[in-house]
Design a protein around this motif. Structure first.
Motif, PDB file in Angstrom:
ATOM      1  N   GLY A 209       0.754  -1.141   0.114  1.00 23.99           N
ATOM      2  CA  GLY A 209       0.347  -0.443  -0.014  1.00 23.99           C
ATOM      3  C   GLY A 209       0.601   1.148   0.437  1.00 23.99           C
ATOM      4  N   GLU A 210      -0.182   2.071  -0.537  1.00 23.38           N
ATOM      5  CA  GLU A 210       0.948   3.409  -0.622  1.00 23.38           C
ATOM      6  C   GLU A 210       1.546   4.357   1.018  1.00 23.38           C
ATOM      7  OE1 GLU A 210       1.856   5.829  -2.838  1.00 23.38           O
ATOM      8  OE2 GLU A 210       1.340   4.437  -4.605  1.00 23.38           O
ATOM      9  N   GLU A 211       0.416   3.895   1.527  1.00 22.41           N
ATOM     10  CA  GLU A 211       1.115   4.048   2.844  1.00 22.41           C
ATOM     11  C   GLU A 211       2.110   2.634   4.236  1.00 22.41           C
ATOM     12  OE1 GLU A 211      -1.472   2.029   2.427  1.00 22.41           O
ATOM     13  OE2 GLU A 211      -2.260   0.643   3.538  1.00 22.41           O
ATOM     14  N   PHE A 212       2.424   2.219   3.027  1.00 22.41           N
ATOM     15  CA  PHE A 212       3.680   1.388   3.540  1.00 22.41           C
ATOM     16  C   PHE A 212       5.088   2.006   4.045  1.00 22.41           C
ATOM     17  CE2 PHE A 212       7.587  -0.843   3.564  1.00 22.41           C
ATOM     18  CZ  PHE A 212       7.219  -1.677   3.994  1.00 22.41           C
ATOM     19  N   GLN A 213       5.136   1.706   5.263  1.00 22.78           N
ATOM     20  CA  GLN A 213       6.297   1.863   6.237  1.00 22.78           C
ATOM     21  C   GLN A 213       7.056   0.616   6.858  1.00 22.78           C
ATOM     22  OE1 GLN A 213       7.640   5.225   5.847  1.00 22.78           O
ATOM     23  NE2 GLN A 213       5.594   6.438   5.667  1.00 22.78           N
ATOM     24  N   PHE A 214       8.751   1.511   6.607  1.00 24.09           N
ATOM     25  CA  PHE A 214       9.237   0.101   8.028  1.00 24.09           C
ATOM     26  C   PHE A 214       8.854   0.841   8.942  1.00 24.09           C
ATOM     27  CE2 PHE A 214      11.221  -0.405   3.901  1.00 24.09           C
ATOM     28  CZ  PHE A 214      11.531  -1.020   3.976  1.00 24.09           C
ATOM     29  N   LEU A 215       8.859  -0.581  10.521  1.00 20.52           N
ATOM     30  CA  LEU A 215       9.070  -0.305  12.072  1.00 20.52           C
ATOM     31  C   LEU A 215       9.860  -0.712  13.064  1.00 20.52           C
ATOM     32  CD1 LEU A 215       7.223   1.881  13.185  1.00 20.52           C
ATOM     33  CD2 LEU A 215       6.093  -0.037  14.098  1.00 20.52           C
ATOM     34  N   ALA A 216      11.433   0.024  12.755  1.00 25.36           N
ATOM     35  CA  ALA A 216      11.584  -0.742  14.200  1.00 25.36           C
ATOM     36  C   ALA A 216      11.170  -1.067  15.393  1.00 25.36           C
ATOM     37  CB  ALA A 216      12.824   0.026  14.599  1.00 25.36           C
TER      38      ALA A 216
ATOM     39  N   ASN B  72      18.342   4.873   8.891  1.00 24.54           N
ATOM     40  CA  ASN B  72      18.204   5.750   7.130  1.00 24.54           C
ATOM     41  C   ASN B  72      18.360   4.487   5.791  1.00 24.54           C
ATOM     42  OD1 ASN B  72      21.479   5.649   5.083  1.00 24.54           O
ATOM     43  ND2 ASN B  72      21.176   7.561   6.479  1.00 24.54           N
ATOM     44  N   ALA B  73      18.443   3.359   6.424  1.00 26.25           N
ATOM     45  CA  ALA B  73      17.824   2.698   5.679  1.00 26.25           C
ATOM     46  C   ALA B  73      16.143   2.356   5.577  1.00 26.25           C
ATOM     47  CB  ALA B  73      18.931   0.785   5.997  1.00 26.25           C
ATOM     48  N   PHE B  74      15.684   2.660   6.610  1.00 28.04           N
ATOM     49  CA  PHE B  74      14.172   2.003   5.643  1.00 28.04           C
ATOM     50  C   PHE B  74      13.554   3.912   5.026  1.00 28.04           C
ATOM     51  CE2 PHE B  74      13.260   0.754  10.560  1.00 28.04           C
ATOM     52  CZ  PHE B  74      13.284  -0.264  10.444  1.00 28.04           C
ATOM     53  N   ASP B  75      14.712   5.083   4.885  1.00 31.62           N
ATOM     54  CA  ASP B  75      14.517   5.733   4.287  1.00 31.62           C
ATOM     55  C   ASP B  75      14.849   5.234   3.072  1.00 31.62           C
ATOM     56  OD1 ASP B  75      13.581   7.615   6.276  1.00 31.62           O
ATOM     57  OD2 ASP B  75      15.238   8.429   6.929  1.00 31.62           O
ATOM     58  N   ARG B  76      16.168   4.725   2.349  1.00 33.59           N
ATOM     59  CA  ARG B  76      16.287   4.843   1.337  1.00 33.59           C
ATOM     60  C   ARG B  76      15.877   3.580   0.723  1.00 33.59           C
ATOM     61  NH1 ARG B  76      21.457   2.984   4.316  1.00 33.59           N
ATOM     62  NH2 ARG B  76      21.177   1.057   3.367  1.00 33.59           N
ATOM     63  N   TYR B  77      14.874   2.129   1.167  1.00 28.96           N
ATOM     64  CA  TYR B  77      15.029   1.426   0.788  1.00 28.96           C
ATOM     65  C   TYR B  77      13.339   1.632   0.315  1.00 28.96           C
ATOM     66  CZ  TYR B  77      18.265  -2.130   0.768  1.00 28.96           C
ATOM     67  OH  TYR B  77      19.625  -2.343   0.055  1.00 28.96           O
ATOM     68  N   ARG B  78      13.030   2.552   1.623  1.00 35.91           N
ATOM     69  CA  ARG B  78      11.253   2.873   0.859  1.00 35.91           C
ATOM     70  C   ARG B  78      11.773   3.513  -0.419  1.00 35.91           C
ATOM     71  NH1 ARG B  78       6.922   5.440   0.353  1.00 35.91           N
ATOM     72  NH2 ARG B  78       5.009   4.774   1.234  1.00 35.91           N
ATOM     73  N   ALA B  79      12.636   4.498  -0.654  1.00 31.50           N
ATOM     74  CA  ALA B  79      12.164   5.434  -1.971  1.00 31.50           C
ATOM     75  C   ALA B  79      12.820   4.386  -3.329  1.00 31.50           C
ATOM     76  CB  ALA B  79      13.906   6.333  -1.667  1.00 31.50           C
ATOM     77  N   ILE B  80      13.540   3.661  -2.781  1.00 28.54           N
ATOM     78  CA  ILE B  80      14.139   2.608  -3.635  1.00 28.54           C
ATOM     79  C   ILE B  80      13.299   1.596  -4.412  1.00 28.54           C
ATOM     80  CG2 ILE B  80      15.048   0.546  -4.312  1.00 28.54           C
ATOM     81  CD1 ILE B  80      17.697   1.653  -2.754  1.00 28.54           C
TER      82      ILE B  80
END
Lengths: 551, 551
Positions: B40-47, B58-66
């Motif tokens: 979903g568009e709302e997809f986010q990583f969460l620790a 930092n990795a969360f931001d990078r891979y969400r963008a990729i």
């Protein structure tokens, strides 16, 4: 006369600025005057002959930009006699390049104005290229007189857009590099079995079926743009539509491919070469090639392939068998191939096209027009000669014009300075070669880049500067063979390409010895600062440098 | 349970979207559930563990963008169960990677939230990379459970910035590609004879004398930026300062190079290796390497070379001869080399550095610390084995950790699918190899890129995707050797690199047979549209495709 101190000052000044080891390809004659000049900011080109064409004006704009963009930001104009412009005298109004076009030029580097004389605008383009290579980054230039013309009329590269697709921008960049190397024919192997990116208007189904995707096509508008772009740079674009083999994708809907059969079960399997026994085959080719002739105008030549024709599928097809039975004059499948070529070439002749063909057409004894160009491509060794040597002797011995590509397949790569392998091939080194050359039967050379392992990611770095080794062999005198001298110029030419936005790869690394023997410093070679690369062009040359071929 | 029609609909939908042949390097265990989900568009990583570090964020931001940049502009979200996020549980707070760091991870692809479990942040990074490779361009993904860890701890590439200079951006891009291949050590051969681009603060004269130009240097700030960039991507940066040979430019002002003499005339000639008999040599090395240790922190390893030490210059030098006379315990010039290494390594030990050395140090019997890593690099064949097989047996038999690079010199190129040559080398294939591996004595593998013929123009296209063949050999199980499967994944991984801005070259061309046998169409493979390239990644795979190694 200048006094000695001025001379010494100038010598130091020049040594500290961009080196110019020499023009690539090396001109036929060059006599330096010992003077050093400087280009003034007001520098402009001016057409002084009767022929001031848009093509010439376009070249003036292009080369003024190229020359002045190289100027170092902090380079104060040296106190030398200033050159304020360049007078360009073109004496004929030829606008279309052929195999007999005069490409010669004279370039007089002198103050207050340079002078260029050329029979055609194409010679003038080469004078401008030579001039641009002589100007150092501080806008200084040595006085010289150059009288130059190419050894061979056809100086080509072949690109293959079937196995991988190149965007138009990649092809334009490749044409740029060709022009910088004074190459003049882009043999565009536009379609093959793997994909059919030529977007025909008369036969639109071919690219709809055969392109990798609807985006991976060359529209007629895009092709005309490429042809125009190339023409402005003195490069002819000769398209290849390979037949009757090397066809598959794109041809399926036209009913012209041969249905193959399993020889044991008689069941239909896949499809093979064009079916030479169907009138539909020639109708399709006539429609397609008439359009191609128009799209690539003013170019009169079409390359129609003819290489590696597979016979197995023809042999498995009962319809072809019965056709052969009804046509006893066609004795066998080799005869069938000849029959096909004969009809194809007659068709081209009727359309007013000239043709280039791969060597098999000649080998098979097909009747061909006197202006046919035979491309010799087969590699390998036979007896005590390379196969290309035997073939060139036969082709030129029969009075046909030849293009030699066999020893110049630059898609093949090897570790190290492999450009030397290509540079060292003397194309007239075959029985009767000297006579063939003087009779104009060696039209020229072609560096081929089959694209199994090349696409837009590596075309520029794979092709350049390696193909410039072939360019020099095609342009310069037979005696220009010194490898150390060539390597030095090739290195600098590659650095120059970087400044012109072409991603040419390095040809080697530097020696550490220069600093020790008081030779030129690293900083004195290849000063081009290339934003984004940081590529230093870090070769170094000095008397104790051990060249790769000396190790 | 879904009904059958939904399943059929999904199957068609999935077939028409980006294919995913599989992750590269292939994970140790993967079990697909048969479900298909959509992000979903709302997809986010969460620790969700106790350890939510900046590195993880930092990795969360990078891979969400990729992942989301790959989405097709016109791709409507398919009607599948939606994944709304990914929970990432890291169970330890290790922040510095060593040869014993746990890099394992579990990845559960399921709705409504994915789940990642890893012992360290480094394992979590690999889970994210794996996840990013599984997501199709329409944001659909197959349900699966992956349990994964690397076979070897050291999965390296070596770059050489002495023979040609790479700008920082090129090095970062190379590190990106390494991370996408789950490689984790950048062996940075930063200086050599050709140039000395390391800009020392304590010894500034070295780069002033030894860099190609003042612009062609790596400042301490630039190096720290690279080290930080690499660490965020799970890549260690191990610098190499090769001694006592492979030194020249940069060292001249320090009085530590050996003066060579003409053996006939006794006249001084050039300079050779570091002079092992001078205390100044060790003072300089101590000063330099203490700074290096600090600049590359937190990395504890320094590579100090030790390969190809030339003896002729030492032999010609009378001061060294008299020193040897005064030091009878050093019996000869081989002994002198050992003497040098012994003092150098003691110095490093005193500074708290660990070291990697080329194999000569081991071969010469130098006394080395137990945590020394020996890099086996010598190519060629001896008797019935490759030299590296003999050497690996010796090194690991003596209980030392080894890094194998000999068969992975990827700066060497050959025409065709040469990645197969590297992929097919099984690194534990030597006497005692299995035991060595299970005892952790095969630290890993390294793909070397010596830069005689490489600079920023062709680093990416030369290194990638070829080095990923070595990456898979270093990560995946010994049994992962199927070339057809590897080629398919390598091809798609290369296409993926293009979408991530890395100029990886094509590994081959497509077969024309797919359309004939009703296999997937060309459009169904590698749908990545790459602006600026037009590179279609035009390979095609189907049952009748004849792979290069089958021809």
């Amino acid at each position: 006369m200048k006094d000695l101190r001025t001379h010494l000052f100038l010598a130091v000044l020049v040594l500290a600025s961009t080196p110019v080891s020499g023009v690539l390809p090396r001109p036929q004659q060059q006599t330096d005057s010992g003077d050093v000049f400087s280009l003034g900011e007001e520098f402009q080109f001016l057409a002084v002959g009767v022929h001031s064409t848009p093509m010439l004006q376009n070249a003036f704009d292009r080369y003024r930009a190229i020359i002045f963009q190289r100027r170092k930001p902090d380079g104060a104009a040296p106190a030398l006699s200033t050159i304020t412009g360049c007078d360009v005298n073109v004496t004929s109004d030829v606008q279309v390049k052929t195999l007999t076009t005069d490409e010669s030029y004279e370039l007089h580097v002198r103050a207050p104005r340079l002078f260029v004389r050329a029979a055609t605008v194409f010679g003038a383009l080469y004078a401008l290229e030579t001039f641009s290579q002589l100007v150092r980054s501080d806008l200084s230039i040595d006085g010289t007189v150059i009288t130059d013309k190419p050894r061979f009329a056809y100086r080509g590269t072949m690109i293959d857009t079937s196995r991988h697709f190149y965007p138009v921008t990649s092809i334009k960049m490749h044409i740029d590099a060709m022009a910088y190397a004074k190459m003049n024919v882009l043999h565009w192997h536009i379609v093959d079995e793997i994909s059919f990116p030529y977007e025909s208007v008369v036969l639109p189904q071919m690219s709809l079926d055969g392109a990798f995707s609807p985006k991976h096509v060359y529209s007629i508008a895009a092709i005309r743009e490429i042809v125009e772009y190339a023409m402005l740079r003195g490069v002819r674009v000769i398209p290849e539509f390979d037949t009757p083999g090397h066809v598959s994708r794109g041809w399926g809907s036209l009913g012209v491919l041969t249905q193959c059969y399993d020889v044991k079960t008689g069941a239909p399997t896949n499809f093979g070469a064009l079916n030479p026994t169907l009138n539909q085959t020639y109708a399709v080719l006539s429609t397609l090639l008439a359009e191609v002739r128009d799209v690539f105008a003013p170019e009169a030549y079409i390359h129609v392939g003819g290489d590696e024709v597979p016979k197995e599928c023809w042999q498995s097809n009962p319809q072809i068998a019965s056709w052969l039975h009804e046509h006893p004059s066609v004795k066998d499948f080799a005869g069938l191939e000849t029959y096909f070529e004969q009809r194809l070439l007659a068709l081209l002749k009727a359309q007013g096209s000239s043709y280039i063909v791969w060597q098999e057409i000649f080998d098979n004894g097909v009747e061909i027009l006197p202006d046919t160009v035979i491309e010799v491509w087969k590699g390998g060794h036979g007896g005590d000669q390379w196969l290309w040597q035997t073939e060139m002797a036969k082709v030129t011995g029969a009075g046909f014009k030849s293009v030699l590509s066999a020893p110049y397949y630059l898609n093949y790569i090897a570790y190290g300075a492999d450009w030397i392998n290509y540079y060292s091939i003397e194309p007239a080194n075959f029985t009767g070669g000297a006579a063939a050359e003087s009779n104009g039967l060696i039209a020229g050379l072609e560096a081929c880049f089959w694209s199994e392992y090349i696409d837009a990611t590596n075309l520029a770095s794979r092709a350049w500067p390696r193909a410039a080794a072939v360019a020099e062999r095609a342009w310069s005198a037979e005696t220009v063979t010194n490898l150390t001298d060539a390597e030095r110029r090739l290195h600098e030419w590659r650095c120059m390409l970087l400044t012109r936005g072409i991603n040419a790869e390095p040809i080697g690394t530097c020696s550490v010895n220069a600093q020790r023997v008081g030779g030129p410093t690293l900083q004195q070679w290849c000063q081009y600062q290339v934003p984004g690369y940081g590529g230093y062009c870090a070769e170094e040359w000095d008397p104790v440098y051990s060249a790769p071929w000396d190790r």
